[in-house]
Design an enzyme around this catalytic site. Structure first.
Site: not given
Length: 426
Positions: A172, A240, A355
């Site tokens: 990711e 995350h 993000c």
């Protein structure tokens, strides 16, 4: 001189709240709500303007075409774009929702970026993330790879294809990678953070093998550090690492429960990087950390040598988080400024300031090799803002995803964006 360029994801015209992301508390909490794609994109553009106003270099990555009819054809659907989407809407609504997602906005998941001073060949390496854990995100990988090759086509860059899609190779991107160094141009320490072993409540979004592969591809594995995210952080909703930790230059801002092996990691970092500054928020619960997205702030180096935190309004509105921010500003560390940005549309899907951006450190020669269509100044940002105001939908309800009028509107918006990208930049 090496500088860091933030490439923010332009929020796409199909931004919606389908609740697709397991483990992302905000995504599930807001599933079924009416979204505002135009407001979302404008909020993101305002954040980009904030960085420009601070004297920083700003870029952007465009959203891929959505709904992704070109991807659905690979699954056997045939005909025009409208015909393909109509078939999917009739046969598999969940697949249509996945193919309509605007989650590419979160460019921290686009790739892992390894800086030139650290890599084996002295180039900037971008390892495109496969995003294989979630269906809607996995559909982005090939589009992202093509976009990165378009932006970073010069010899100073090496853009790698996504890792193979496999259960134990989920990758990711930069959301699970931190680089610590005396400055952006110095040799640094790359920290790869992976999820807990499989079997927990939430999926392992970043696999250790994927992190090792990214390090290997760029030639940084011999000096890289690999750390496991704490199970407590994942259970609290930190899907995350960048929900509980952020690093910039020689500063690490982290929640004390961010890492499973915190003492060992901090000891190793301190040994490798003299002058390391560790800022830990000891009076902020994991629940408040996730609710406020304090650690999903951008921590950026300013032209005057100090640093600024770019925080979401949720961090200001959370009393505990705001107290921590004031404590950080008052303490003896490089962080001297805070900027509050409204990203409520993205935040409602679980994406804060960090993000929305991919950090790419580049020396002057490498910067000159970046496709200028993807770099912004105030004038180009104004043009992009007008484009969004003209073509992005005002609102999308869940039922709108099956409406051919929305599909057509999204296609027209993407065509307008492509015209912007191919127009002369001077």
């Amino acid at each position: 001189m090496t500088l860091e360029i933030n490439f923010d994801g332009l929020i796409g015209p199909t931004h919606n709240y389908a609740g697709l992301s397991l483990g992302n508390i905000a995504s599930h909490s807001n599933a079924g709500a009416v979204s505002s794609p135009r407001a979302a994109a404008l909020q993101g553009l305002t954040k980009m303007r904030t960085l420009l106003d601070l004297g920083l270099t700003q870029g952007f990555l465009p959203p891929p075409p959505r709904p992704a009819a070109h991807v659905l054809r690979r699954l056997g659907f045939k005909g025009s774009d409208q015909a393909v989407l109509a078939q999917v809407a009739d046969e598999d609504l969940d697949l249509l929702r996945a193919a309509s997602s605007a989650s590419s906005m979160w460019t921290a998941n686009a790739a892992t970026v390894l800086a030139a001073p650290d890599t084996a060949d002295g180039r900037v390496h971008l390892v495109t993330a496969n995003l294989g854990t979630m269906l809607h995100r996995s559909l982005e990988a090939d589009d992202t790879y093509a976009t990165l090759r378009r932006v970073f086509s010069g010899e100073a860059f090496a853009v790698h294809a996504p890792l193979p899609f496999a259960a134990h190779l989920g990758d990711e991107g930069a959301a699970n990678h931190m680089r610590l160094a005396a400055n952006h141009g110095a040799r640094g320490v790359n920290v790869f953070v992976h999820g807990a072993p499989r079997g927990g409540r939430f999926p392992e979004r970043q696999a250790l093998r994927a992190s090792q592969a990214a390090a290997r591809l760029a030639g940084v594995q011999p000096t890289a550090l690999f750390a496991m995210q704490s199970a407590e952080a994942i259970k609290a909703g930190a899907f995350h690492n960048d929900v509980v930790a952020v690093a910039n230059a020689n500063v690490l801002l982290a929640h004390p429960q961010a890492f499973a092996t915190r003492p060992d990691l901090l000891a190793e970092l301190s040994a490798r990087l003299p002058g390391l500054v560790v800022i830990e928020t000891r009076d902020l619960s994991l629940e408040d950390a996730v609710a406020s997205y304090l650690f999903n702030s951008q921590l950026v180096s300013l032209p005057d040598g100090y640093m600024a935190l770019i925080v979401p309004v949720e961090a200001r509105d959370n009393a505990a988080a705001w107290r921590e921010i004031q404590t950080i500003l008052a303490a003896d560390n490089p962080v001297t400024k805070v900027k509050v940005v409204d990203l409520r549309q993205s935040m409602s899907n679980g994406g804060g300031p960090a993000c929305l951006r991919l950090r790419v450190p580049v020396a002057a020669a490498a910067r000159d090799q970046i496709n200028p269509a993807f770099l912004l100044d105030h004038a180009r940002l104004d043009r992009l803002t007008r484009l969004v105001e003209t073509w992005w939908p005002r609102a999308i309800a869940p039922s709108d995803l099956t409406d051919p009028a929305l599909w057509e509107a999204a296609m027209v918006a993407h065509a307008a964006l492509e015209t912007f990208l191919t127009a002369p930049t001077v």
